[in-house]
Design an enzyme around this catalytic site. Structure first.
Site, PDB file in Angstrom:
ATOM      1  N   GLY A 214      -8.383 -92.048  80.647  1.00 47.40           N
ATOM      2  CA  GLY A 214      -6.952 -92.327  80.798  1.00 47.40           C
ATOM      3  C   GLY A 214      -6.263 -91.279  81.644  1.00 47.40           C
ATOM      4  O   GLY A 214      -6.927 -90.522  82.351  1.00 47.40           O
ATOM      5  N   ASN A 215      -4.937 -91.254  81.579  1.00 46.22           N
ATOM      6  CA  ASN A 215      -4.180 -90.246  82.321  1.00 46.22           C
ATOM      7  C   ASN A 215      -2.917 -89.888  81.528  1.00 46.22           C
ATOM      8  O   ASN A 215      -2.691 -90.427  80.454  1.00 46.22           O
ATOM      9  CB  ASN A 215      -3.850 -90.761  83.728  1.00 46.22           C
ATOM     10  CG  ASN A 215      -3.059 -92.043  83.684  1.00 46.22           C
ATOM     11  OD1 ASN A 215      -1.926 -92.070  83.252  1.00 46.22           O
ATOM     12  ND2 ASN A 215      -3.685 -93.144  84.111  1.00 46.22           N
ATOM     13  N   HIS A 216      -2.114 -88.990  82.074  1.00 43.29           N
ATOM     14  CA  HIS A 216      -0.979 -88.439  81.317  1.00 43.29           C
ATOM     15  C   HIS A 216       0.284 -89.294  81.364  1.00 43.29           C
ATOM     16  O   HIS A 216       1.308 -88.879  80.827  1.00 43.29           O
ATOM     17  CB  HIS A 216      -0.631 -87.047  81.851  1.00 43.29           C
ATOM     18  CG  HIS A 216      -1.669 -86.021  81.540  1.00 43.29           C
ATOM     19  ND1 HIS A 216      -1.976 -85.648  80.256  1.00 43.29           N
ATOM     20  CD2 HIS A 216      -2.491 -85.303  82.345  1.00 43.29           C
ATOM     21  CE1 HIS A 216      -2.925 -84.738  80.269  1.00 43.29           C
ATOM     22  NE2 HIS A 216      -3.269 -84.516  81.532  1.00 43.29           N
TER      23      HIS A 216
END
Ligand code: CTP
Length: 424
Positions: A214-216
């Site tokens: 995933g990412n932030h």
């Protein structure tokens, strides 16, 4: 903040049910958004919550009596007439079965019903009652009558009721009512009749049933854009990966997890989309093989092979020549850490966008998980505009104003006939 409510006059009608206490929060929310809130309580509502509570919150008098007079532009006017004529929106929360029935019959036997009968603008009801009362044919019939007249409804929701039973009939939460109120009051705005689709959040690419890449991204910017579009009257769709913020109300939510799902959801709706804004952080790669059982650790190195995911905006950009009218405007975001301008301009051209919004995600006050953003806009004609640090809501509102201008809707006038009322 919801500028759409600033300076607007709202009548908040409270009818007699235990859910009346929730409307204190609602009155506070509207007051904080700089709306002028005139509370009208039925006599039974005043048994659940004292009028002075609403008076303190709204800093305006609370009306309960039909025979009150109001000062209006230097004249003494009959209370219900003055209130009804001045209001931009009439909300009744909670709306009991009895109040709904009185409105549907056009009765005018107390201040709330007589003001409702004198009022001609948009109206939003938040019903609250026991399940059997809500599902009774009489209530259903009354609700349908009001819907046919253009009244909007929010809820009721399923949940624990005053009786202790669980079922349909619980009043909608104040925040939901607030959000739908923004939509109702924004209807007929400069984006009326247009469909705006926004992507938001960070996609999640499964590694196994319990892990993902995933990412932030929190989805804050995308959610703010959806609110801003909705408040200008657009029919708004938010295709979102998991969000760390409350999704906006009064917009169509399409939850997805992966880049492939987001791609599918956007492509399906593309022929009906006037404006597409890609605010999502879409994974560029996904694990080639997602295990169907939880991967167990081993002393050896673990290697995950990745494959490319589809680029949503790039695909839309490539197809724009075929689908000339849809979308009329495509806007992207460029979240960069280095070579900011060069990367943004490169994406603007490669993806055939009309506009790209650049933000430096390494700056402490911009990018992921903060409420502010400092952005620069790049257009196809080579122009660029650096905006000062603003809240994400303000950035979203300014971007939507740019959309209004690009679509030539700046001097747009509300049509004389009210547009078709949507389902809440
Ligand atoms: N985007 C998209 N589909 C993808 C990747 C990105 O629609 N698979 C969109 C984003 O929503 C954003 C824009 O393209 O509006 C730029 O995304 P960004 O992640 O900054 O750039 P990428 O194109 O992925 O390029 P890179 O990761 O190499 O910077």
């Amino acid at each position: 903040m919801a500028p759409i409510l600033s300076g607007k006059r709202i009548i908040l009608g409270i009818s007699g049910g235990i859910a009346a206490y929730k409307s204190v929060t609602l009155a506070s929310r509207f007051t904080q958004a700089n709306a002028l809130v005139d509370v009208i309580m039925t006599h039974s509502a005043a048994k659940f919550v004292a009028p002075v509570t609403f008076q303190s919150i709204t800093q305006r008098s609370v009306a309960t009596d039909t025979f009150e007079f109001w000062h209006d532009a230097g004249r003494l006017r009959i209370g219900h007439v003055a209130l009804a004529h001045a209001a931009d929106l009439f909300i009744i929360a909670p709306a009991t079965a009895h109040t709904i029935a009185r409105l549907a019959l056009g009765l005018s036997d107390d201040l709330l019903s007589i003001t409702a009968l004198s009022y001609k603008g948009p109206m939003l009801l938040a019903p609250a009652m026991e399940t059997n009362m809500w599902t009774h044919p009489a209530t259903m019939h009354n609700v349908q009558t009001l819907r046919d007249w253009g009244v909007d409804f929010i809820g009721p929701a399923e949940g624990r009721l005053a009786s202790g039973e669980v079922g349909e009939g619980r009043v909608a939460e104040p925040e939901e009512i607030f959000e739908v109120a923004c939509k109702v009051i924004g209807r007929g705005g400069p984006l009326d009749g247009l469909r705006v689709l926004i992507t938001a959040g960070g996609t999640r690419e499964p590694i196994d049933p319990v892990r993902f890449m995933g990412n932030h991204s929190t989805g804050k910017m995308g959610a703010a854009l959806a609110r801003a579009a909705r408040d200008l009257g657009a029919e708004t769709v938010l295709v979102h990966a998991p969000l760390a913020v409350h999704p906006p109300g009064g917009v169509t939510l399409v939850p997805v997890h992966t880049a492939h799902q987001m791609y599918g959801a956007v492509m399906e709706r593309l022929p009906k989309t006037d404006v597409l804004i890609g605010a999502a952080a879409v994974a560029d790669y996904r694990p080639t093989d997602s295990a169907d059982r939880k991967l167990k650790k081993s002393p050896k190195q673990q290697i995950i092979t990745l494959e490319r995911t589809p680029d949503i905006l790039q695909t839309v950009g490539e197809r724009r020549e075929e689908t000339r009218r849809h979308p009329r405007l495509v806007i992207g975001f460029a979240a960069e850490t280095n070579d900011l301008e060069a990367n943004a301009v490169d994406k603007l051209t490669k993806k055939n966008l009309d506009l790209i919004v650049l933000n430096d995600v390494t700056a402490p006050d911009s990018g992921f998980a903060v409420d502010t953003n400092r952005v620069t806009l790049f257009e196809r004609d080579g122009s660029r505009e650096a905006w000062p640090l603003m809240s994400k809501d303000e950035v979203a509102q300014a971007i939507m104003q740019r959309v209004v201008a690009r679509l030539g809707r700046r001097n747009w006038k509300r049509p004389r006939q009210p547009s078709q009322v949507d389902e809440p």
